[in-house]
Design a protein around this motif. Structure first.
Motif, PDB file in Angstrom:
ATOM      1  N   MET A 213       0.821  -1.190   0.000  1.00 53.28           N
ATOM      2  CA  MET A 213       0.000   0.000   0.000  1.00 53.28           C
ATOM      3  C   MET A 213       0.866   1.255   0.000  1.00 53.28           C
ATOM      4  O   MET A 213       0.575   2.203  -0.718  1.00 53.28           O
ATOM      5  CB  MET A 213      -0.934  -0.049   1.215  1.00 53.28           C
ATOM      6  N   LYS A 214       1.906   1.238   0.827  1.00 50.74           N
ATOM      7  CA  LYS A 214       2.813   2.371   0.920  1.00 50.74           C
ATOM      8  C   LYS A 214       3.465   2.650  -0.440  1.00 50.74           C
ATOM      9  O   LYS A 214       3.648   3.804  -0.824  1.00 50.74           O
ATOM     10  CB  LYS A 214       3.871   2.072   1.983  1.00 50.74           C
ATOM     11  N   LYS A 215       3.771   1.601  -1.159  1.00 48.54           N
ATOM     12  CA  LYS A 215       4.382   1.705  -2.488  1.00 48.54           C
ATOM     13  C   LYS A 215       3.456   2.441  -3.453  1.00 48.54           C
ATOM     14  O   LYS A 215       3.893   3.302  -4.224  1.00 48.54           O
ATOM     15  CB  LYS A 215       4.700   0.297  -2.997  1.00 48.54           C
ATOM     16  N   TYR A 216       2.161   2.125  -3.404  1.00 46.38           N
ATOM     17  CA  TYR A 216       1.185   2.745  -4.296  1.00 46.38           C
ATOM     18  C   TYR A 216       0.974   4.224  -3.948  1.00 46.38           C
ATOM     19  O   TYR A 216       0.829   5.061  -4.839  1.00 46.38           O
ATOM     20  CB  TYR A 216      -0.144   1.994  -4.262  1.00 46.38           C
ATOM     21  N   ILE A 217       0.960   4.520  -2.666  1.00 44.76           N
ATOM     22  CA  ILE A 217       0.807   5.912  -2.234  1.00 44.76           C
ATOM     23  C   ILE A 217       2.015   6.727  -2.694  1.00 44.76           C
ATOM     24  O   ILE A 217       1.860   7.829  -3.215  1.00 44.76           O
ATOM     25  CB  ILE A 217       0.613   6.000  -0.704  1.00 44.76           C
ATOM     26  N   LYS A 218       3.199   6.166  -2.528  1.00 47.92           N
ATOM     27  CA  LYS A 218       4.415   6.860  -2.962  1.00 47.92           C
ATOM     28  C   LYS A 218       4.398   7.065  -4.473  1.00 47.92           C
ATOM     29  O   LYS A 218       4.719   8.150  -4.961  1.00 47.92           O
ATOM     30  CB  LYS A 218       5.656   6.061  -2.548  1.00 47.92           C
ATOM     31  N   ALA A 219       4.000   6.054  -5.219  1.00 47.28           N
ATOM     32  CA  ALA A 219       3.924   6.164  -6.680  1.00 47.28           C
ATOM     33  C   ALA A 219       2.910   7.224  -7.096  1.00 47.28           C
ATOM     34  O   ALA A 219       3.134   7.981  -8.043  1.00 47.28           O
ATOM     35  CB  ALA A 219       3.570   4.819  -7.300  1.00 47.28           C
ATOM     36  N   PHE A 220       1.788   7.281  -6.375  1.00 50.28           N
ATOM     37  CA  PHE A 220       0.759   8.279  -6.662  1.00 50.28           C
ATOM     38  C   PHE A 220       1.337   9.684  -6.536  1.00 50.28           C
ATOM     39  O   PHE A 220       1.162  10.523  -7.420  1.00 50.28           O
ATOM     40  CB  PHE A 220      -0.429   8.096  -5.710  1.00 50.28           C
ATOM     41  N   PHE A 221       2.034   9.960  -5.430  1.00 53.70           N
ATOM     42  CA  PHE A 221       2.562  11.297  -5.184  1.00 53.70           C
ATOM     43  C   PHE A 221       3.804  11.607  -6.018  1.00 53.70           C
ATOM     44  O   PHE A 221       4.169  12.761  -6.162  1.00 53.70           O
ATOM     45  CB  PHE A 221       2.813  11.533  -3.694  1.00 53.70           C
ATOM     46  N   GLU A 222       4.437  10.594  -6.571  1.00 53.66           N
ATOM     47  CA  GLU A 222       5.564  10.840  -7.474  1.00 53.66           C
ATOM     48  C   GLU A 222       5.083  11.211  -8.872  1.00 53.66           C
ATOM     49  O   GLU A 222       5.843  11.750  -9.660  1.00 53.66           O
ATOM     50  CB  GLU A 222       6.479   9.615  -7.517  1.00 53.66           C
ATOM     51  N   ASN A 223       3.821  10.922  -9.173  1.00 53.07           N
ATOM     52  CA  ASN A 223       3.236  11.341 -10.443  1.00 53.07           C
ATOM     53  C   ASN A 223       2.806  12.793 -10.284  1.00 53.07           C
ATOM     54  O   ASN A 223       1.900  13.108  -9.519  1.00 53.07           O
ATOM     55  CB  ASN A 223       2.036  10.459 -10.798  1.00 53.07           C
ATOM     56  N   GLU A 224       3.466  13.683 -11.018  1.00 56.65           N
ATOM     57  CA  GLU A 224       3.270  15.114 -10.847  1.00 56.65           C
ATOM     58  C   GLU A 224       1.823  15.549 -11.073  1.00 56.65           C
ATOM     59  O   GLU A 224       1.275  16.350 -10.299  1.00 56.65           O
ATOM     60  CB  GLU A 224       4.202  15.850 -11.812  1.00 56.65           C
ATOM     61  N   ILE A 225       1.176  15.028 -12.089  1.00 55.14           N
ATOM     62  CA  ILE A 225      -0.191  15.445 -12.395  1.00 55.14           C
ATOM     63  C   ILE A 225      -1.166  14.949 -11.329  1.00 55.14           C
ATOM     64  O   ILE A 225      -2.025  15.704 -10.862  1.00 55.14           O
ATOM     65  CB  ILE A 225      -0.605  14.980 -13.811  1.00 55.14           C
ATOM     66  N   LEU A 226      -1.035  13.699 -10.908  1.00 51.40           N
ATOM     67  CA  LEU A 226      -1.911  13.181  -9.854  1.00 51.40           C
ATOM     68  C   LEU A 226      -1.691  13.931  -8.542  1.00 51.40           C
ATOM     69  O   LEU A 226      -2.649  14.265  -7.836  1.00 51.40           O
ATOM     70  CB  LEU A 226      -1.688  11.682  -9.658  1.00 51.40           C
ATOM     71  N   SER A 227      -0.443  14.202  -8.233  1.00 56.45           N
ATOM     72  CA  SER A 227      -0.115  14.948  -7.025  1.00 56.45           C
ATOM     73  C   SER A 227      -0.703  16.365  -7.096  1.00 56.45           C
ATOM     74  O   SER A 227      -1.275  16.870  -6.128  1.00 56.45           O
ATOM     75  CB  SER A 227       1.403  14.998  -6.855  1.00 56.45           C
ATOM     76  N   TYR A 228      -0.588  16.991  -8.267  1.00 63.32           N
ATOM     77  CA  TYR A 228      -1.141  18.330  -8.470  1.00 63.32           C
ATOM     78  C   TYR A 228      -2.654  18.332  -8.263  1.00 63.32           C
ATOM     79  O   TYR A 228      -3.200  19.199  -7.587  1.00 63.32           O
ATOM     80  CB  TYR A 228      -0.798  18.841  -9.872  1.00 63.32           C
ATOM     81  N   LEU A 229      -3.334  17.346  -8.830  1.00 66.22           N
ATOM     82  CA  LEU A 229      -4.790  17.257  -8.677  1.00 66.22           C
ATOM     83  C   LEU A 229      -5.186  16.991  -7.226  1.00 66.22           C
ATOM     84  O   LEU A 229      -6.137  17.582  -6.712  1.00 66.22           O
ATOM     85  CB  LEU A 229      -5.354  16.176  -9.602  1.00 66.22           C
ATOM     86  N   PHE A 230      -4.455  16.105  -6.546  1.00 67.62           N
ATOM     87  CA  PHE A 230      -4.740  15.806  -5.143  1.00 67.62           C
ATOM     88  C   PHE A 230      -4.639  17.075  -4.298  1.00 67.62           C
ATOM     89  O   PHE A 230      -5.532  17.384  -3.502  1.00 67.62           O
ATOM     90  CB  PHE A 230      -3.772  14.746  -4.613  1.00 67.62           C
ATOM     91  N   PHE A 231      -3.549  17.827  -4.468  1.00 64.97           N
ATOM     92  CA  PHE A 231      -3.375  19.030  -3.661  1.00 64.97           C
ATOM     93  C   PHE A 231      -4.273  20.169  -4.122  1.00 64.97           C
ATOM     94  O   PHE A 231      -4.566  21.082  -3.340  1.00 64.97           O
ATOM     95  CB  PHE A 231      -1.899  19.429  -3.593  1.00 64.97           C
TER      96      PHE A 231
END
Length: 148
Positions: A1-19
């Protein structure tokens, strides 16, 4: 699970949308909370916008675009300038699509002002989000990235 969360936040566009969603929540919580303390709408909206812009800057600067902390004041000025630009776009689109030429959208929704405004808001926000990302990527956060 931690791996997927880290991968999510390493994706710039997904991270941008989340924030971006988080920034919206910060704005709503700040605005509604402050209104109980200060029942002056325009002042509360202004303060909530300032808080949201600062939150967005910090998360974009440090997490999304992973900038070194040096030169942050210059980036903050650029960031605020970019946000004012997209605010202007939002105002212009609202004026054009809702006030000046409501029939452009109205022809599809039986001239219902509520629906016209809702569709205009959706169109505007999609453009604002995309433009904010482009301005952030190209104009604001072009400095050095943190070393991993």
């Amino acid at each position: 699970m931690k791996k997927y969360i880290k991968a999510f936040f390493e994706n710039e566009i997904l991270s941008y949308l989340f924030f971006g969603v988080a920034t919206t929540l910060v704005y709503i919580l700040t605005r509604t909370s402050l209104f109980f303390l200060i029942p002056q709408t325009l002042l509360v909206v202004f303060i909530a916008n300032c808080v949201a812009i600062l939150f967005a800057f910090i998360t974009n600067d440090q997490i999304v675009f992973q900038q070194e902390w040096t030169c942050w004041p210059a980036r903050l000025v650029k960031f605020i300038s970019a946000r004012l630009t997209t605010l202007l776009l939002d105002l212009v689109l609202a004026y054009l699509l809702v006030d000046a030429f409501p029939q452009l959208i109205g022809q599809f929704v039986h001239q219902d002002p509520t629906r016209i405004n809702a569709i205009a808001t959706l169109i505007s926000q999609v453009l604002v989000i995309v433009l904010n990302y482009i301005l952030s990527k190209v104009f604001v956060f072009q400095n050095t990235k943190k070393s991993s």
